[in-house]
Design a protein around this motif. Structure first.
Motif, PDB file in Angstrom:
ATOM      1  N   GLN A 285       7.456 -12.104  -2.344  1.00 22.12           N
ATOM      2  CA  GLN A 285       8.702 -11.747  -3.090  1.00 22.12           C
ATOM      3  C   GLN A 285       9.114 -12.853  -4.156  1.00 22.12           C
ATOM      4  O   GLN A 285       8.722 -14.048  -4.076  1.00 22.12           O
TER       5      GLN A 285
ATOM      6  N   PRO B 232      10.005  -4.942  -1.912  1.00 20.62           N
ATOM      7  CA  PRO B 232       8.758  -5.327  -1.203  1.00 20.62           C
ATOM      8  C   PRO B 232       7.812  -4.355  -1.192  1.00 20.62           C
ATOM      9  O   PRO B 232       6.867  -4.610  -0.921  1.00 20.62           O
TER      10      PRO B 232
ATOM     11  N   THR C  83       3.939  -4.923  -2.407  1.00 28.06           N
ATOM     12  CA  THR C  83       2.990  -4.515  -1.573  1.00 28.06           C
ATOM     13  C   THR C  83       1.883  -3.274  -1.979  1.00 28.06           C
ATOM     14  O   THR C  83       0.878  -3.492  -2.062  1.00 28.06           O
TER      15      THR C  83
ATOM     16  N   LEU D  12       5.960 -12.020   2.475  1.00 24.43           N
ATOM     17  CA  LEU D  12       5.456 -10.516   2.517  1.00 24.43           C
ATOM     18  C   LEU D  12       4.182 -10.079   2.094  1.00 24.43           C
ATOM     19  O   LEU D  12       3.538  -9.306   2.712  1.00 24.43           O
TER      20      LEU D  12
ATOM     21  N   VAL E 281       6.434  -2.522   5.984  1.00 30.70           N
ATOM     22  CA  VAL E 281       7.019  -3.545   5.078  1.00 30.70           C
ATOM     23  C   VAL E 281       8.344  -2.784   4.784  1.00 30.70           C
ATOM     24  O   VAL E 281       9.442  -3.543   4.714  1.00 30.70           O
TER      25      VAL E 281
END
Length: 309
Positions: free
Chosen positions: A10, A57, A61, A86, A107
């Protein structure tokens, strides 16, 4: 060419990220569409979640994984994987340890736990440049008399992120300035990741992981927490510890030398991990890919390498 892939964490997301990749790369589009279907979200519309601490997030991802899926037909199976914080979830998904569906949902839940922990114990973070681990540790110890302050991210040998509460971060910043450190840069965050302030999130994640299936990694994934490859037996406990203990990204990059890699590619938003790699691994070719221009540059370079044999 033996490549390591770095997955973004992040902090580097930007409005409309991935839109050009979605239009240009079918494999990227397919992965984003699959993520949308799994979560019933629209991760193609990026400006509406840019400051959303739960959706952001997941979108990062998904972008990491979409780029990975577009990349592997071009370069084959990578030699090793590393993600920053992350980014480790995408790395574990790429290695087959977490399924795509489980990884995305995990996540999303992790982000919710962290957001809740941040509301319970608001945090702040600063990046200290041109420092040493000993100096930062001493400054955090002195600051602890007025508030919480902990080393959180060892990004480079001389660049360390510190997390804590407002009083602790104010005190540690003043202390570092008093000891000749000119650059202590506030970060735009509301939680103190990788510090004990995330204890409640770590506990919630531990409970959540009891119901998550993990498999043995098919590609080595170097943990930020242990600076060792994840194993099937250590995945869950390591991810739980990751929320409350520092990341050691510079050491992870150094660990990659054991794999005799020729190149490193950062995928996802931002270029910071690639910059860290250039400083830590000066004899290794480094790329970063966050948009179509980056993709074209990388593709051309790889084709030239292949032609030279």
């Amino acid at each position: 060419m033996k490549l390591a892939i770095l997955f973004s964490g992040q902090g580097q997301q930007f409005a409309d990220m991935g839109q050009d990749l979605y239009q240009a790369l079918p494999a990227y589009q397919k992965t984003i569409d699959a993520a949308n279907q799994e979560l019933d979200w629209d991760l193609r519309i990026t400006d509406d979640w840019l400051d959303d601490n739960q959706r952001g997030p997941v979108a990062i991802t998904a972008m990491n994984m979409a780029l990975y899926q577009a990349l592997t037909p071009l370069v084959g199976c990578p030699t090793a994987l590393v993600g920053l914080s992350l980014g480790e979830y995408a790395a574990l998904m790429a290695a087959g340890t977490l399924s795509f569906t489980d990884g995305l949902k995990l996540v999303a839940d992790r982000a919710r736990y962290m957001q809740r922990a941040g509301l319970q114990q608001p945090g702040a973070m600063v990046a200290a440049l041109k420092v040493t681990p000993a100096l930062v540790a001493a400054a955090c110890q002195r600051a602890s008399t007025v508030g919480a302050a902990y080393p959180a991210n060892y990004n480079l040998a001389d660049q360390i992120v510190i997390g804590g509460d407002a009083a602790g971060i104010k005190a540690v910043t003043a202390d570092l300035h008093d000891h000749g450190i000119k650059r202590v840069v506030p970060l735009d965050v509301a939680v103190a990741s990788h510090t004990p302030l995330m204890a409640s999130a770590s506990a919630a994640l531990a409970y959540r992981l009891r119901y998550t299936t993990v498999a043995a990694p098919q590609i080595p994934v170097i943990s930020n927490t242990t600076v060792a490859p994840f194993s099937q037996a250590t995945v869950k406990e390591t991810l739980v510890k990751q929320l409350i203990t520092p990341t050691h990204f510079a050491a992870c990059l150094e660990r990659l030398t054991a794999y005799d890699i020729d190149g490193v590619v950062q995928v996802g938003p931002g270029h910071n991990l690639a910059k860290f790699a250039k400083q830590t691994l000066p004899n290794v070719r480094v790329w970063s890919i966050e948009d179509v221009d980056d993709w074209q540059t990388f593709k051309q370079d790889i084709e030239e390498v292949s032609e030279r044999g």
